[in-house]
Enzyme design. Structure first.
Site, PDB file in Angstrom:
ATOM      1  N   THR A  27      16.364  30.958  55.878  1.00  0.00           N
ATOM      2  CA  THR A  27      15.133  31.755  55.405  1.00  0.00           C
ATOM      3  C   THR A  27      14.522  32.286  56.472  1.00  0.00           C
ATOM      4  OG1 THR A  27      13.697  29.899  55.600  1.00  0.00           O
ATOM      5  CG2 THR A  27      14.894  30.059  53.627  1.00  0.00           C
ATOM      6  N   ASP A  51      19.558  31.848  72.722  1.00  0.00           N
ATOM      7  CA  ASP A  51      18.865  30.691  72.452  1.00  0.00           C
ATOM      8  C   ASP A  51      18.062  30.068  73.438  1.00  0.00           C
ATOM      9  OD1 ASP A  51      18.819  28.633  69.390  1.00  0.00           O
ATOM     10  OD2 ASP A  51      18.150  28.062  71.270  1.00  0.00           O
ATOM     11  N   ASP A  58      18.720  26.372  73.413  1.00  0.00           N
ATOM     12  CA  ASP A  58      20.242  25.688  73.847  1.00  0.00           C
ATOM     13  C   ASP A  58      20.268  25.860  75.328  1.00  0.00           C
ATOM     14  OD1 ASP A  58      20.899  24.793  71.268  1.00  0.00           O
ATOM     15  OD2 ASP A  58      22.080  26.774  70.702  1.00  0.00           O
ATOM     16  N   ARG A  68      12.805  26.973  62.985  1.00  0.00           N
ATOM     17  CA  ARG A  68      13.118  28.139  62.193  1.00  0.00           C
ATOM     18  C   ARG A  68      14.142  27.914  61.319  1.00  0.00           C
ATOM     19  NH1 ARG A  68      14.009  34.018  64.289  1.00  0.00           N
ATOM     20  NH2 ARG A  68      15.312  32.787  65.429  1.00  0.00           N
TER      21      ARG A  68
HETATM   22  N1  URA Z   1      14.593  32.234  69.508  1.00  0.00           N
HETATM   23  C1  URA Z   1      15.326  31.938  70.626  1.00  0.00           C
HETATM   24  O1  URA Z   1      15.411  31.229  71.356  1.00  0.00           O
HETATM   25  N2  URA Z   1      15.830  33.390  70.962  1.00  0.00           N
HETATM   26  C2  URA Z   1      15.699  34.419  70.130  1.00  0.00           C
HETATM   27  O2  URA Z   1      16.238  35.425  70.545  1.00  0.00           O
HETATM   28  C3  URA Z   1      14.873  34.417  68.997  1.00  0.00           C
HETATM   29  C4  URA Z   1      14.201  33.017  68.881  1.00  0.00           C
END
Ligand code: URA
Length: 209
Positions: free
Chosen positions: A108, A200, A203, A104
């Site tokens: 954007t 995330d 991560d 992503r």
């Molecule tokens: N991707 C993620 O890893 N966490 C989110 O909260 C949204 C998208």
């Protein structure tokens, strides 16, 4: 419209709580995500068709049942979807695995495709797309469109946590695709993160950042 199946099995909910916890480190996060994926694999395969066969036991012939119909293909969306593959393969060891590289764009929030490698027979397979987080729905929707363009006819989406925005997007873009999810959270924040979510997923899974 695609259905939303929420897996409220106690073991899934229990493990998800620890996955969400900010104090959970990389090793445990990885283990828990695979454990939840394994439990979800069990639930998502509930409706697989069976056919009757006869096997010879040491005692007598037995009428028994085995899986019939399409074989399974797992499609993790890189990179966080990788965290669900081993758990799924514990239950579905003969599944083929295709990879969908979509990230992503942080500005954007639109999906950018950088790698697609799929089994050659996806049209003949029941595909399960894997991504722990359904946030805006952009990456999942884009990935599903790529699979359909390459001939896929049967697709399910399996995620740990979904935002209402992502569910709406999936149902609008792909009304033929059912969603299988452990929890539906409140909303997205201004950075596109699910609230409360788990942060995330990539991560936390790989120990980056
Ligand atoms: N991707 C993620 O890893 N966490 C989110 O909260 C949204 C998208």
């Amino acid at each position: 419209m695609g259905k939303v199946h929420i897996f409220d099995h106690p073991l899934i909910q229990h493990k998800l709580s620890f996955i969400r916890d900010r104090r959970t480190g990389t090793k445990e996060f990885r283990e828990l995500m695979n454990e939840v994926a394994m439990l979800m694999a069990y639930e998502i395969t509930r409706d697989l068709p069976l056919e009757e066969i006869v096997v010879e036991t040491p005692v007598a012939p037995a009428r028994t049942r085995v899986l019939s119909g399409r074989k399974i293909g797992l499609i993790p969306i890189l990179r966080a979807g990788l965290g669900m593959v081993d758990g799924m393969l514990k239950i579905l060891p003969t599944a083929k695995v295709g990879h969908m590289g979509v990230y992503r764009d942080p500005e954007t929030l639109q999906p950018v495709e950088y790698y697609v490698k799929l089994p050659s027979d996806i049209a003949e397979r029941e595909l399960i797309v894997l991504d722990p987080m359904l946030a805006t729905g952009g990456s999942a929707s884009h990935s599903i469109a790529v699979l359909k363009n390459r001939g896929a006819r049967s697709i399910k989406l399996m995620v740990l946590i979904a935002a209402p925005e992502g569910i709406a997007r999936l149902q609008a873009d792909h009304p033929d695709v059912d969603l299988y999810v452990a929890a539906v959270d409140e909303r997205l924040n201004e950075h596109g993160y699910i609230v409360p979510g788990l942060g995330d997923a990539g991560d936390r899974l790989f120990g980056t950042k």
